[in-house]
Structures are given as structure tokens and as C-alpha cells.
Write an enzyme that holds these catalytic residues in place. Structure first.
Site, short mmCIF file in Angstrom:
data_model
loop_
_atom_site.label_atom_id
_atom_site.label_comp_id
_atom_site.label_asym_id
_atom_site.label_seq_id
_atom_site.Cartn_x
_atom_site.Cartn_y
_atom_site.Cartn_z
N TYR A 345 0.84 -1.20 0.00
CA TYR A 345 0.00 0.00 0.00
C TYR A 345 0.88 1.25 0.00
O TYR A 345 1.80 1.37 0.80
CB TYR A 345 -0.91 -0.01 1.23
CG TYR A 345 -1.76 1.22 1.41
CD1 TYR A 345 -2.48 1.75 0.33
CD2 TYR A 345 -1.85 1.86 2.63
CE1 TYR A 345 -3.26 2.88 0.49
CE2 TYR A 345 -2.65 2.98 2.80
CZ TYR A 345 -3.34 3.50 1.73
OH TYR A 345 -4.13 4.62 1.88
N CYS A 346 0.59 2.18 -0.92
CA CYS A 346 1.27 3.48 -0.98
C CYS A 346 2.77 3.26 -1.15
O CYS A 346 3.21 2.54 -2.05
CB CYS A 346 0.91 4.30 0.25
SG CYS A 346 1.49 6.02 0.22
N LEU A 347 3.60 3.85 -0.28
CA LEU A 347 5.05 3.66 -0.40
C LEU A 347 5.45 2.21 -0.21
O LEU A 347 6.45 1.75 -0.77
CB LEU A 347 5.78 4.54 0.62
CG LEU A 347 5.59 6.05 0.52
CD1 LEU A 347 6.45 6.75 1.56
CD2 LEU A 347 5.91 6.56 -0.86
N GLY A 349 3.86 -0.23 -1.43
CA GLY A 349 3.69 -0.82 -2.75
C GLY A 349 4.86 -0.52 -3.66
O GLY A 349 5.30 -1.36 -4.45
N MET A 373 -1.63 -1.17 -4.12
CA MET A 373 -2.78 -0.32 -3.81
C MET A 373 -2.33 1.13 -3.67
O MET A 373 -1.53 1.46 -2.79
CB MET A 373 -3.46 -0.78 -2.51
CG MET A 373 -3.94 -2.21 -2.52
SD MET A 373 -4.96 -2.65 -1.09
CE MET A 373 -3.86 -2.26 0.28
#
Length: 613
Positions: A345-347, A349, A373
């Protein structure tokens, strides 16, 4: 499944139980290699003086480089000065706006107001009170919006002007205009006037108390604790599980199953390190982790520690090696012989994409699939966050982090709040200080305020190498001395973008399809960076679009993709779970956490690092 509330253990100042065993130390990669990177080497006295001076200035400017601002304004002013056509256009626009405003004012004075000529932005909630439709408040509002409209035109693209400087001057001007908006002043805001009359001024007294309380916390640099009604481990981050591994960088949590059988392949969740992991395990009703466990999956999640000055030397490679790769090693021991579904998720990811590409290069086939994501692998179109970054700005932040060892919470959260200043700064200030309304906590607002720090070296590498120089998609990012390529990834990939994301714009997230050739599903869901991901089944007024790009298929640009895929009502979570099931090999008996002889339980979820402030 019933759960006994977790016993609150006595904790040290970092939030760890006093009787907890010491975690394995993570030695910064530079020390292991026997050398220091240039930014960490002891600087010459003169250079140290320069860096110390810049660090002091950075504390005063909240981390924003004055040179970057001056450069943007001078570039804009010089190009405008030599563009007589644009000057004439702006004079005509000013005259047209003044005419519209005069006509509207005249109609208001005679009691026959026409439709307002200037409309607020889509997310601008400052003008929702009905008082702004009456004179003289409507006139003041329209005067402000007319000025805003003119400055938007004045700072738009101009031939020869660097686009970043055009965007930056427009951003700065929006901040300045927002600071003098009529909605910010009690004597010209109808909502504040009405509330003051109704409460005989009590709202202003309560607002003054709120202001004094906020000022004390800001001056003391105090971190507000999580409210008791949202206690971590009891209300939030309350999915039952065990910590099965801990080192100096992260804790690995394995969650307790709620079904008799589970999919053979476990799921590893890699959250961003800029915030705490429990955005994915909020209240029981909107916890993605709890929901996924209920669908019959063995779920592991990384909980990053909150670093201090002593962790200044930690690098991105440390986060990959001692975070993701260490977690995979532990999972492979607990669940031998099974590949792993990895979700970033975010960083987290972005880091997962780096790890997956390095594993593909090295013929490491332990992953079954990759889910990204709201995560970017290309930062050429990274949205308004790019306004804060150029060589001057990165060097300015590096000097600040050099002096204190990390990037602190206020220095990060201020940048994110400034992107939506009219709502996150000024509207909140009006509600809290003039209307006297307290900040009523919600699960997501508690998480937003529970921020973390960022190690100096790691954040510098991220800002410079990944964000500013865009090395991942350019094929210039190296892991262990060798360049990685996203096209090496042959695993199924599931990419999630959110429609109104201002941190990771969906068109930027979509570009994962441009830099990979594997089987890829792209899903676009309603909502923003956090709210779009938290889209549990039953959430009202939700929709998503999903498309499939087979391995080796031709690339389609995002606008063509959008036009070709109709929205589907409902939550995207079941769609993702069906994809996970299709890429799994079947079910096996459920696995209880903390029962493996090599990885016994070190404590109950959510662990100790989540409590660090």
C-alpha cells in the site's frame, strides 16, 4: 470469534513492554559494506556550517526552500513581462470579472440576485452555509472567487515557462489567497456571526480555549495520544493475532484464522512506513485485514517501527532486506513450501515493486502474485506533491534531516495538508477557533494524526532517487549493485487506483501497465488515497471499474481505458478476493499463529511498535 481485551502492559518511553526481549539489531547497510555514503560522511567544517545554517532556516520555514519559491516567482514574472499578448489577455479577464461582479452586486442590492457568476471548487466547503447567498456576504464571496479566478489564469501555463514553476506559483498564490478569504474572519462570515449571536459569544470562548490548547502542543512539539475510546489493540488494530518476528526495523504479525480452512498461499501486507499500518486494520467494520482473514486467508502484516535519531543511517535497502525479504523468510519457515501473495500500500507498494523486480532478476520465485494499492512506480506525474520537490528543495530537506537524524511529523503532515489547505487548514481553523466546535475523532482521523518519523538516509534516497530522478521506471534503480527492471516481473499483478487521489493520482498509478508485460488487472475505485482503499462491502455509494491486460498485450492510455470500462456498483474488495482465489492452489487446514517452534509468539497483535510515539 470472541476475544479477550488485550492486557495493557507497562511500557517504556518507546512504547515497548518493559519485559519484552530485545529485537535483533539492524545494522545500516553502509556500515555492513564498510563505507559511508557521501551524505552521511562527516562534512568539512565549512560545509557543516552551511548545512547547519540551512537546517536552522528549514525549521523556521517548515521545511520549504525559500530559493525554490523565489525561483518560481522570478521565472513566472520574467516570462510574463515579455508576453504582451498574455498581459492583454489578463487585462481583458480582469475587466470581464469586474463587470460580472458589478452586475451581480447591483442585482443583489435591488433584491434580484442572478445566478452567481463564480463557483467555488469541487472540494471547497467554505461556502456551504446559506448565509453566503445573502448580501453583503454573497458579494464578498464573489469578490474573493473573482480574484481567485484571475490569479488562476495568471499563473497558468505560459510559453517558455517551466510547467513546475507555473504550477508552483499558482499553488503559492492559492495559499496566499486562502489566508485572506472572507470565510476566515468573524466579522464577515455569516456562519460565525449567527453562531456568536445564538450562543452569546460562548463559541468564541471555547474557540480561544481550543487555540490555546493547540498552540501549547505545537510549541512543545507534543504528540497527542490516541484517545481512550479508540484504544489501539482494543478498538482499532484489534484483529486477533500474534507477533511472530521482531527486529530493529519491523514486527511481523500473523493473524488468527476465523475459518476452518484457509487458502494454501498466505498473504503478506506491506504498509507504507510514513504512517502506521493500522489504516488497513481500523474499526472491525472497515478493517481490510479482518475482512480478508474472514474470507479464509492466512494474513501476515508488517508493522514498521517509528524511527528516531539513532536510526538516521537506515536506507531503502534496509527496508527492503530487513523488512520485506525478512518477512518472506519468516513466512516461508512458518508456511513451508507455499508461495506468498504480496500486497503493498502506498510507499509500501513502491518498495514491494522494487523487491518483486529484484526477486525476478535473481530467479527467486517465492511470490504467487503482487497487489499494488495506490502505489506508484513512475513519478513523472505524481500530482501536487511534485510542487514541493526540486534539487533545491531536496537539498534543503537533507540538511534538515542531517541535523536531527529524521524528518519529523509536522514537517511531513504540513505538506499534505497544504495541498487541500482550504479544507484541511482553514475550514478546520474556522470550525475549531471561531465556531467553537471540537475535533470529534473518528477511526481514520485518529490514524491520520498518529504519524511517524522518517530516517534521514532512507527518506533522502526516496526523495532523490525514486521521486525526483524517477529511477525505477527509467531503468536506473539498482538493488545490491545491479539494476532492476519491472518488465522482469512475470507474476500476476493487481493494481488499484483511486479516482480522487491527490497523493498518488490514478493516472500515475495506472502507468504500472506501461512498464510491465505480465498479466495485469487494473481497478479504479471511487474515493481518495485512503477512503478509496477503505471500501468495505456495504459501504454506501461505492463503485469501481476493472480491466484486464493479458501478458504481452498492447498498452492502452488511461483515458482510453477509462472510456472502455463502465462502473460497477459496490465494494472492490470481493473483486480482489476472487482474483486472489483464482491465483491460489486450493484450501488447507487453518494455521494458528505463534505455534511454530522457530517462530513462537512474541506477544499479541498489534505488537509494540504501533505504540511508539
Amino acid at each position: 470469534m470472541a476475544r479477550t481485551p488485550a492486557r495493557r502492559q507497562s511500557r517504556d518511553r518507546d512504547g515497548a513492554p518493559k519485559d519484552a526481549p530485545s529485537p535483533p539489531a539492524v545494522v545500516p547497510s553502509a556500515a555492513r559494506a564498510g563505507e559511508s555514503p557521501p551524505d552521511e560522511a562527516e562534512p568539512h567544517l565549512h560545509a557543516a556550517l552551511d548545512r547547519g545554517a540551512m537546517a536552522s532556516l528549514a525549521r523556521f520555514t517548515a521545511g520549504l526552500s525559500p530559493h525554490a519559491m523565489v525561483d518560481a516567482w522570478s521565472d513566472w514574472a520574467m516570462h510574463l513581462a515579455r508576453a504582451p499578448g498574455r498581459q492583454l489577455e489578463l487585462m481583458e479577464r480582469a475587466q470581464a470579472n469586474a463587470t460580472k461582479l458589478a452586475q451581480y452586486t447591483t442585482a443583489q442590492m435591488f433584491g434580484h440576485p442572478p445566478e452567481k457568476p463564480f463557483k467555488p471548487g469541487r472540494y471547497d466547503t467554505r461556502w456551504v452555509h446559506e448565509g453566503w447567498d445573502r448580501a453583503p456576504f454573497a458579494i464578498w464571496q464573489q469578490g474573493f472567487l473573482a480574484t481567485q479566478d484571475w490569479w488562476h489564469a495568471a499563473t497558468s501555463d505560459l510559453r517558455g515557462l517551466r510547467k513546475q514553476n507555473a504550477d508552483r506559483t499558482g499553488f503559492i498564490m492559492r495559499q496566499l489567497l486562502d489566508s485572506v478569504s472572507p470565510s476566515n474572519f468573524p466579522l464577515v462570515n455569516p456562519e460565525i456571526i449567527g453562531k456568536t449571536q445564538a450562543t452569546a459569544g460562548r463559541n468564541l470562548l471555547e474557540g480561544a480555549a481550543h487555540y490555546a490548547d493547540d498552540a501549547c502542543h505545537i510549541l512543545a512539539q507534543e504528540h497527542r495520544p490516541v484517545p481512550d475510546e479508540f484504544a489501539l489493540g482494543e478498538v482499532l488494530a484489534a484483529t486477533p493475532g500474534k507477533v511472530v518476528w521482531r527486529n530493529d526495523l519491523m514486527e511481523l504479525i500473523q493473524y488468527a484464522p476465523t475459518t476452518g480452512e484457509v487458502q494454501a498461499e498466505p498473504v503478506l501486507i506491506v504498509p507504507a512506513w510514513i504512517m502506521k499500518y493500522y489504516i488497513l486494520d481500523l474499526s472491525p467494520n472497515n478493517s481490510m485485514i479482518r475482512w480478508l482473514v474472514g474470507q479464509g486467508y492466512t494474513v501476515f502484516c508488517i508493522s514498521w517501527r517509528n524511527p528516531g535519531a539513532e536510526h538516521a543511517g537506515l536506507s531503502l535497502e534496509d527496508y527492503r532486506k530487513h523488512g520485506i525479504m525478512q518477512a518472506l523468510d519468516v513466512i516461508n519457515t512458518i508456511v513451508p513450501g507455499q508461495k506468498v501473495h504480496a500486497n503493498g500500500y502506498c510507499l509500501g507498494g513502491t518498495l514491494l515493486a522494487i523487491a518483486a523486480a529484484a526477486m525476478a532478476r535473481d530467479c527467486d520465485d517465492r511470490l504467487a502474485s503482487v497487489t499494488l494499492m495506490a502505489a506508484q512506480v513512475d513519478f513523472a506525474e505524481a500530482g501536487e506533491l511534485l510542487l514541493f520537490l526540486d534539487e533545491s528543495q531536496v537539498a534543503f530537506l537533507e540538511d534538515l534531516m542531517w541535523s536531527q537524524g529524521y524528518l519529523d511529523r509536522p514537517q511531513m503532515s504540513g505538506a499534505f495538508a497544504a495541498i487541500r489547505a482550504e479544507d484541511l487548514i482553514w475550514s478546520r481553523a474556522v470550525r475549531r477557533y471561531f465556531l467553537g466546535e471540537p475535533d470529534l475523532p473518528t477511526d481514520i482521523s485518529v490514524w491520520v494524526n498518529d504519524t511517524t518519523r522518517m530516517p534521514a538516509r532512507m527518506h533522502s534516497e526516496y526523495l532523490r532517487g525514486i521521486f525526483l530522478e524517477n529511477r525505477i521506471s527509467a531503468g536506473r534503480f539498482a538493488v545490491e549493485g545491479r539494476v532492476i527492471a519491472l518488465k522482469d516481473i512475470s507474476l500476476p499483478i493487481f493494481v488499484v487506483g483511486t479516482e480522487t487521489d491527490h497523493i498518488a493520482p490514478w493516472r500515475s498509478v495506472y502507468k504500472t501497465a506501461l512498464f510491465t508485460d505480465c498479466d495485469l488487472h487494473f481497478l479504479l475505485t471511487k474515493g481518495g488515497h485512503n477512503g478509496g482503499i477503505l471500501s468495505e462491502p456495504g459501504h454506501a455509494r461505492r463503485h469501481y471499474r476493472i480491466g484486464h491486460r493479458p501478458a504481452g498485450a498492447h498498452y492502452r492510455d488511461p483515458d482510453t481505458w477509462l472510456a472502455a470500462h463502465a462502473p460497477v456498483a459496490g465494494s472492490w474488495w470481493p473483486e480482489w478476493e476472487r482474483w486472489l482465489a483464482r491465483n491460489s492452489s486450493g484450501t488447507v487446514p487453518a494455521r494458528a499463529p505463534g505455534t511454530h517452534k522457530d517462530h513462537p509468539a512474541l506477544g499479541d497483535a498489534p505488537g509494540t511498535y504501533i505504540h511508539q510515539s
